[in-house]
Design an enzyme around this catalytic site. Structure first.
Site, PDB file in Angstrom:
ATOM      1  N   HIS A 167     -86.038  25.874  36.374  1.00  0.00           N
ATOM      2  CA  HIS A 167     -86.137  26.281  34.970  1.00  0.00           C
ATOM      3  C   HIS A 167     -87.498  25.902  34.385  1.00  0.00           C
ATOM      4  O   HIS A 167     -88.014  24.811  34.596  1.00  0.00           O
ATOM      5  CB  HIS A 167     -84.970  25.773  34.120  1.00  0.00           C
ATOM      6  N   ASP A 195     -88.552  17.398  35.759  1.00  0.00           N
ATOM      7  CA  ASP A 195     -87.517  18.245  35.141  1.00  0.00           C
ATOM      8  C   ASP A 195     -88.195  19.244  34.221  1.00  0.00           C
ATOM      9  O   ASP A 195     -88.401  18.971  33.047  1.00  0.00           O
ATOM     10  CB  ASP A 195     -86.521  17.378  34.374  1.00  0.00           C
ATOM     11  N   GLU A 206     -82.838  26.199  29.972  1.00  0.00           N
ATOM     12  CA  GLU A 206     -81.747  25.445  30.620  1.00  0.00           C
ATOM     13  C   GLU A 206     -81.368  24.240  29.789  1.00  0.00           C
ATOM     14  O   GLU A 206     -80.198  23.880  29.668  1.00  0.00           O
ATOM     15  CB  GLU A 206     -82.195  25.004  32.031  1.00  0.00           C
ATOM     16  N   GLU A 207     -82.367  23.608  29.170  1.00  0.00           N
ATOM     17  CA  GLU A 207     -82.113  22.317  28.540  1.00  0.00           C
ATOM     18  C   GLU A 207     -81.227  22.365  27.300  1.00  0.00           C
ATOM     19  O   GLU A 207     -80.417  21.482  27.105  1.00  0.00           O
ATOM     20  CB  GLU A 207     -83.448  21.628  28.181  1.00  0.00           C
ATOM     21  N   ASP A 255     -83.512  21.716  40.792  1.00  0.00           N
ATOM     22  CA  ASP A 255     -83.533  21.110  39.453  1.00  0.00           C
ATOM     23  C   ASP A 255     -83.055  19.659  39.526  1.00  0.00           C
ATOM     24  O   ASP A 255     -82.308  19.198  38.678  1.00  0.00           O
ATOM     25  CB  ASP A 255     -82.654  21.929  38.485  1.00  0.00           C
ATOM     26  N   HIS A 314     -86.089  13.406  31.069  1.00  0.00           N
ATOM     27  CA  HIS A 314     -86.060  13.629  29.608  1.00  0.00           C
ATOM     28  C   HIS A 314     -86.834  12.563  28.822  1.00  0.00           C
ATOM     29  O   HIS A 314     -86.441  12.207  27.711  1.00  0.00           O
ATOM     30  CB  HIS A 314     -84.612  13.678  29.085  1.00  0.00           C
TER      31      HIS A 314
HETATM   32 ZN   LIG Z   1     -83.518  20.282  34.581  1.00  0.00          ZN
END
Ligand SMILES: [Zn+2]
Length: 466
Positions: A286, A298, A332-333, A360, A433
């Site tokens: 993503h 990520d 996606e997030e 991912d 994140h």
């Molecule tokens: Zn991800």
């Protein structure tokens, strides 16, 4: 011709055939092993995927859906795929547009033991803002959503502090994450039901450190939204210890807000198959990320892996029998809108994904692939795949049953095999994140080995089918 002679004729015919068959299979295995070695040689030699990652992370930066970064990443990956000679198109999707605004604050305001103290905090994605001066209230510590239900109306006017740690005893850190993430996703909605005015959530990270982790918070009832902010694991430990000895009040400030949705895109590039063009093998990651750091592990690495797979096969002059499609999914997030738009269009066009592979889970040393499908499909396809174990074992790659990836999961109804790349997970949640998920945290060789593992599996699925 006597009966006996006929029988022995058939026998000798069989004896003649079997050795040839065995030889051919061995020969194939040798050729496959050589080609997989070539894939690794190519992946480890030229740094193509690493350069793609460098651009997505350092030049573009973070890429939350609807942001300028996301738009720049769409343009860049489209261009890279075109330069690679793929047939490229953009697929529209409407995405939510959340903005963080000024940094959040969470402050202990009344401790007799330590006075006031500013904690390391980061607002959760999708959160609403507080009033400008923030919200001040006593905290109530809980470790589950059920506990919130039990406390019920006693939470009126309070700030709920979710403090269930990620289970450090889990070998696989994704399991530890999965065991704690409900607090972050649904914590605010659950507490709002009982009149709480805000929530703070312990970062989902097995390590004890000072780095707060964001991630999506979902408001299940649009009429009951309260602000939600994450604090670092060290600060969660401190807050819990203080609160056991005195009632701690905190002041929390968030500036997050949701703007009107906007149009963004999945980026899709493919090479059509020469024999079975209707059987699609998807590789993807993503393109969006959270709005802090650079979205390296990520999921910049997943995007770099997917593009690198096509690059490696092209450099080796591999002509696929099946259609190999590279997809950069958007959003996606905090919405999965790209994945849903992709699946809807794919179903409407009557497409069939024989296999879809998503990366991912970070750019660390690959350990294997996790495979998922409808039970009947799984039994048949997985058995075929395990015949390739001896080709993958030299690279310490194993195949197992398990989940695949959030973006490809909606394709399950097409009854193909869904596959997730599984890199070593021990350090992934150090960065997940956070502001520290940056390019320098990715090791070039580890990233390239991931591309090689994916390209090897794509080659085998393409050559033999499932
Ligand atoms: Zn991800």
């Amino acid at each position: 011709m006597s009966r006996l002679f006929k029988a022995s004729g058939i026998l000798s015919f069989c004896f003649f055939l079997i050795p040839v068959f065995v030889f051919t299979q061995e020969e194939n295995q040798n050729q496959d092993a050589l080609f997989i070695k070539e894939i690794h040689r190519e992946a480890l030699s030229h740094g193509f995927g690493y350069e793609v990652l460098r651009h997505i992370t350092q030049d573009v930066g973070h890429r939350l859906a609807g942001s300028e970064g996301a738009a720049a990443a769409v343009e860049y990956t489209k261009q890279v795929m075109q330069d690679e000679g793929l047939e490229v198109r953009l697929q529209e999707c409407e995405v939510p547009r959340w903005v963080r605004g000024e940094p959040s604050e969470v402050r202990i305001v009344n401790s007799e033991q330590i006075g006031t103290k500013l904690l390391n905090s980061l607002a959760l994605g999708n959160t609403i803002s507080t009033p400008k001066t923030g919200l001040t209230a006593p905290i109530v510590e809980v470790t589950s959503l059920d506990e919130v239900d039990k406390l019920g109306s006693t939470l009126q006017g309070k700030i709920v502090f979710y403090n269930r740690p990620a289970d450090v005893t889990q070998y696989r850190t994704f399991n530890a994450y999965g065991g704690a993430v409900d607090q972050r996703v649904f914590g605010a909605s659950r507490a709002a039901k009982y009149g709480a005015i805000g929530v703070i959530v312990r970062s989902i990270n097995p390590a004890l450190d000072d780095i707060p982790h964001t991630g999506s918070c979902v408001y299940t009832d649009p009429t009951q939204q309260i602000p939600a902010i994450a604090i670092s694991t060290n600060d969660a430990v401190l807050l819990s210890a203080l609160n056991k000895r005195e009632t701690i009040k905190i002041n929390m400030i968030s500036h997050g807000r949701m703007l009107t949705p906007t149009i963004s895109y999945n980026v899709i590039g493919e090479i059509r198959g020469s024999e079975f063009p209707d059987e699609i093998i998807l590789v993807g990651g993503h393109l969006d990320s959270w709005d802090v750091g650079e979205g390296a592990h990520d999921d910049g690495t997943g995007c770099a892996h997917a593009i690198d797979v096509l690059h490696i096969l092209r450099k080796l002059n591999y002509q696929p029998k099946r259609t190999i499609r590279c997809v950069m999914f958007m959003n996606e997030e905090n919405g999965l809108k790209g994945a849903l738009a992709y699946q809807e269009a794919s179903d409407a066009n009557g497409e069939f994904h024989l296999a879809a592979i998503e990366s991912d889970s970070g750019g660390f040393t690959p350990r294997g692939f996790s495979c998922d499908a409808d039970s009947e499909v799984f039994a048949k396809y997985f058995q075929k795949m395990t015949q390739w174990n001896n080709l993958l074992e030299p690279y310490y790659i194993s195949l197992e049953k398990g989940g695949s990836g959030a973006d490809i999961n909606p394709l399950k109804s097409q009854k193909g095999m869904l596959i997730g790349l599984r890199p070593d997970s021990q350090r992934y949640f150090d960065y997940h994140h956070t502001s520290t998920d940056t390019f320098d945290k990715v090791n070039r060789r580890e990233l390239e080995l991931g591309s090689a593992a994916m390209a090897s599996l794509v080659f085998l699925i393409d050559k033999y089918g499932l």
